[in-house]
Design a protein around this motif. Structure first.
Motif, PDB file in Angstrom:
ATOM      1  N   THR A 102      20.049   9.904 -36.218  1.00  0.00           N
ATOM      2  CA  THR A 102      21.133   8.944 -36.094  1.00  0.00           C
ATOM      3  C   THR A 102      21.506   8.446 -37.479  1.00  0.00           C
ATOM      4  N   SER A 149      23.491  15.471 -24.841  1.00  0.00           N
ATOM      5  CA  SER A 149      24.512  14.830 -24.007  1.00  0.00           C
ATOM      6  C   SER A 149      23.896  13.747 -23.123  1.00  0.00           C
ATOM      7  N   LYS A 150      22.747  14.049 -22.545  1.00  0.00           N
ATOM      8  CA  LYS A 150      22.093  13.079 -21.655  1.00  0.00           C
ATOM      9  C   LYS A 150      21.617  11.855 -22.431  1.00  0.00           C
ATOM     10  N   GLN A 152      22.854  10.698 -25.243  1.00  0.00           N
ATOM     11  CA  GLN A 152      24.029   9.940 -25.645  1.00  0.00           C
ATOM     12  C   GLN A 152      24.590   9.145 -24.468  1.00  0.00           C
ATOM     13  N   ALA A 153      24.567   9.735 -23.269  1.00  0.00           N
ATOM     14  CA  ALA A 153      25.047   9.023 -22.080  1.00  0.00           C
ATOM     15  C   ALA A 153      24.158   7.810 -21.779  1.00  0.00           C
ATOM     16  N   THR A 156      24.831   5.142 -24.431  1.00  0.00           N
ATOM     17  CA  THR A 156      26.132   4.520 -24.219  1.00  0.00           C
ATOM     18  C   THR A 156      26.056   3.530 -23.067  1.00  0.00           C
ATOM     19  N   GLU A 157      25.390   3.924 -22.010  1.00  0.00           N
ATOM     20  CA  GLU A 157      25.239   3.040 -20.854  1.00  0.00           C
ATOM     21  C   GLU A 157      24.426   1.796 -21.196  1.00  0.00           C
ATOM     22  N   LYS A 161      27.080   2.324 -27.193  1.00  0.00           N
ATOM     23  CA  LYS A 161      27.513   3.412 -28.076  1.00  0.00           C
ATOM     24  C   LYS A 161      26.472   4.522 -28.040  1.00  0.00           C
ATOM     25  N   PRO A 162      26.923   5.794 -28.253  1.00  0.00           N
ATOM     26  CA  PRO A 162      25.981   6.915 -28.145  1.00  0.00           C
ATOM     27  C   PRO A 162      24.861   6.862 -29.178  1.00  0.00           C
ATOM     28  N   GLU A 165      23.028  11.445 -32.974  1.00  0.00           N
ATOM     29  CA  GLU A 165      23.894  12.511 -33.479  1.00  0.00           C
ATOM     30  C   GLU A 165      23.345  13.902 -33.173  1.00  0.00           C
TER      31      GLU A 165
END
Length: 175
Positions: A102, A149-150, A152-153, A156-157, A161-162, A165
């Motif tokens: 990150t 992807s998971k 980052q989701a 974000t939740e 924010k994700p 990186e």
């Protein structure tokens, strides 16, 4: 006797000039030493950019974004993720060690806070994989992309924010 007094007064005069000369020489050395130290310090400050350089911010036009190099922060998961899955030849085990990258130094603390959710999702992802996908490079890249992807989701939740990186597999063992 008069000669003795003049010789004595001349010798006293010579002795009295010597301490005065010593004081003058000492003052001269102190002044020269002080000037030397000052010039060395000034040169060092100038060369390091503390004095004498213009600020770059003042030269940039308004609205221009400065090219600030981002510094990556890596976070390694404390424990490896270990799952088992069924194959045609029987039960297999997969052990994966992960690190994430990150640019936000606050993200590692957020990951630690949400680690139970993250570990649960990673276990679900890894345990649902097909053995053929796990042994091929393309399959590993696909799984890594899915994990990214998971994560980052989830971030974000949970944090808005994700933040993450990249995801790296630092150990990937199938048995």
């Amino acid at each position: 006797m008069a000669e003795k007094k003049t010789e004595a007064s001349e010798s006293e005069g010579a002795e009295s000039e010597a301490p005065g000369n010593k004081k003058k020489k000492m003052m001269l050395l102190l002044i020269l030493g002080g000037l030397g130290v000052t010039s060395i310090a000034g040169t060092a400050l100038f060369m390091t950019g503390v004095i004498g350089h213009k600020k770059v911010e003042a030269e940039q036009p308004q609205g221009a974004v400065a090219n600030v190099k981002k510094v990556p922060v890596y976070f390694a998961f404390d424990k490896p993720i270990t799952v088992n899955f069924e194959t045609e030849s029987g039960l297999r085990f997969l052990q994966v060690e992960l690190e994430v990258m990150t640019y936000d130094p606050l993200v590692p603390d957020q990951i630690k806070t949400h680690m139970p959710v993250i570990r649960n999702e990673l276990i679900m992802i890894f345990s649902s994989q097909d053995y053929g996908d796990l042994i091929s490079q393309e399959g590993k890249d696909k799984i890594r992309s899915t994990v990214l992807s998971k994560l980052q989701a989830i971030m974000t939740e949970k944090s808005g924010k994700p933040g993450i990186e990249e995801v790296y597999f630092t150990n990937f063992v199938i048995q």
